[in-house]
Scaffold this motif. Structure first.
Motif, PDB file in Angstrom:
ATOM      1  N   THR A   7       0.828  -1.209   0.000  1.00 58.34           N
ATOM      2  CA  THR A   7       0.000   0.000   0.000  1.00 58.34           C
ATOM      3  C   THR A   7       0.861   1.257   0.000  1.00 58.34           C
ATOM      4  N   ARG A  76      -6.296  -6.409   0.637  1.00 56.35           N
ATOM      5  CA  ARG A  76      -7.737  -6.257   0.914  1.00 56.35           C
ATOM      6  C   ARG A  76      -8.382  -7.596   1.261  1.00 56.35           C
ATOM      7  N   ASP A  78      -9.985  -8.740   3.779  1.00 51.12           N
ATOM      8  CA  ASP A  78     -11.335  -8.702   4.352  1.00 51.12           C
ATOM      9  C   ASP A  78     -12.403  -8.524   3.276  1.00 51.12           C
ATOM     10  N   LYS A  79     -12.095  -7.776   2.228  1.00 49.11           N
ATOM     11  CA  LYS A  79     -13.064  -7.571   1.146  1.00 49.11           C
ATOM     12  C   LYS A  79     -13.103  -8.777   0.197  1.00 49.11           C
ATOM     13  N   TYR A  80     -11.935  -9.345  -0.067  1.00 49.62           N
ATOM     14  CA  TYR A  80     -11.885 -10.481  -0.997  1.00 49.62           C
ATOM     15  C   TYR A  80     -12.645 -11.694  -0.467  1.00 49.62           C
ATOM     16  N   GLN A  82     -15.224 -11.853   1.097  1.00 51.26           N
ATOM     17  CA  GLN A  82     -16.664 -11.652   0.989  1.00 51.26           C
ATOM     18  C   GLN A  82     -17.124 -11.495  -0.464  1.00 51.26           C
ATOM     19  N   ASN A  83     -16.192 -11.535  -1.387  1.00 57.01           N
ATOM     20  CA  ASN A  83     -16.497 -11.308  -2.803  1.00 57.01           C
ATOM     21  C   ASN A  83     -16.817 -12.648  -3.478  1.00 57.01           C
TER      22      ASN A  83
END
Length: 146
Positions: A7, A76, A78-80, A82-83
Motif C-alpha cells: 500500500t 484487501r 477482508d473484502k476479498y 466476501q467477494n
C-alpha cells in the motif's frame, strides 16, 4: 507487513499485479494448447514433444500466480473473502489444480495419444481443465466489478 509495504508503494503494487497477470498468461498460454491437443486438435503435433514443456510451463505459471495472488490478497483480504467472484476463482483454482494432479496420475495418456489410440478419460480431463482455467480467468476479472 506485506500489505503495508504494497500500500505504501504504488510501484511495487503495480509490479506484483503485473507479475500476477503475466503468470496467468503463462499458465493459460501453456495449458490451453495442451488441452486442445489432448482433446484431439492439432493431431500432427506429438504429445510427447509438447506435453512435458507445456505442462511444466503451466505449473510455473500457476505457482507464480498463487505467490503473487497471495501477496495481492493481503492488501484487501477482508473484502476479498466476501467477494463471490473471488470465492468462485479460488474454487476454480482448486479444481484446476486437483484436475491437473489427477491427470498426472494417469500417465499412460502420453503414450496412447501419440500411438493414435483415443483416450476418453484424458479427453474429458483436458476438457474439464480447459473450461476450469478459462472460467478462473473470467472469475478473476469479475472480482473488480462486484
Amino acid at each position: 507487513m506485506v500489505a503495508q509495504t504494497l500500500t505504501a508503494s504504488p510501484t511495487l503494487y503495480m509490479l506484483v499485479n503485473a507479475t500476477h497477470i503475466l503468470s496467468i498468461g503463462l499458465l493459460t498460454g501453456a495449458i490451453i494448447p495442451l488441452d486442445l491437443r489432448l482433446m484431439g486438435f492439432f493431431r500432427n503435433v506429438p504429445v510427447h514433444v509438447i506435453g512435458p514443456f507445456l505442462s511444466r510451463s503451466a505449473m510455473i505459471g500457476v505457482l507464480l500466480a498463487i505467490a503473487s495472488g497471495l501477496t495481492l490478497f493481503t492488501v484487501r483480504a477482508d473484502k476479498y473473502v466476501q467477494n463471490p467472484a473471488f470465492l468462485a476463482k479460488m474454487g476454480l483454482l482448486c479444481l484446476g489444480i486437483a484436475n491437473a494432479l489427477f491427470f498426472q496420475t494417469i500417465a499412460p495418456w502420453r503414450q496412447h495419444y501419440d500411438a493414435g489410440t483415443k483416450q476418453l478419460p484424458a479427453r474429458i480431463l483436458a476438457g474439464i481443465s480447459l473450461v476450469t482455467w478459462i472460467s478462473s480467468v473470467i472469475a478473476g476479472r469479475w472480482i473488480g466489478f462486484i
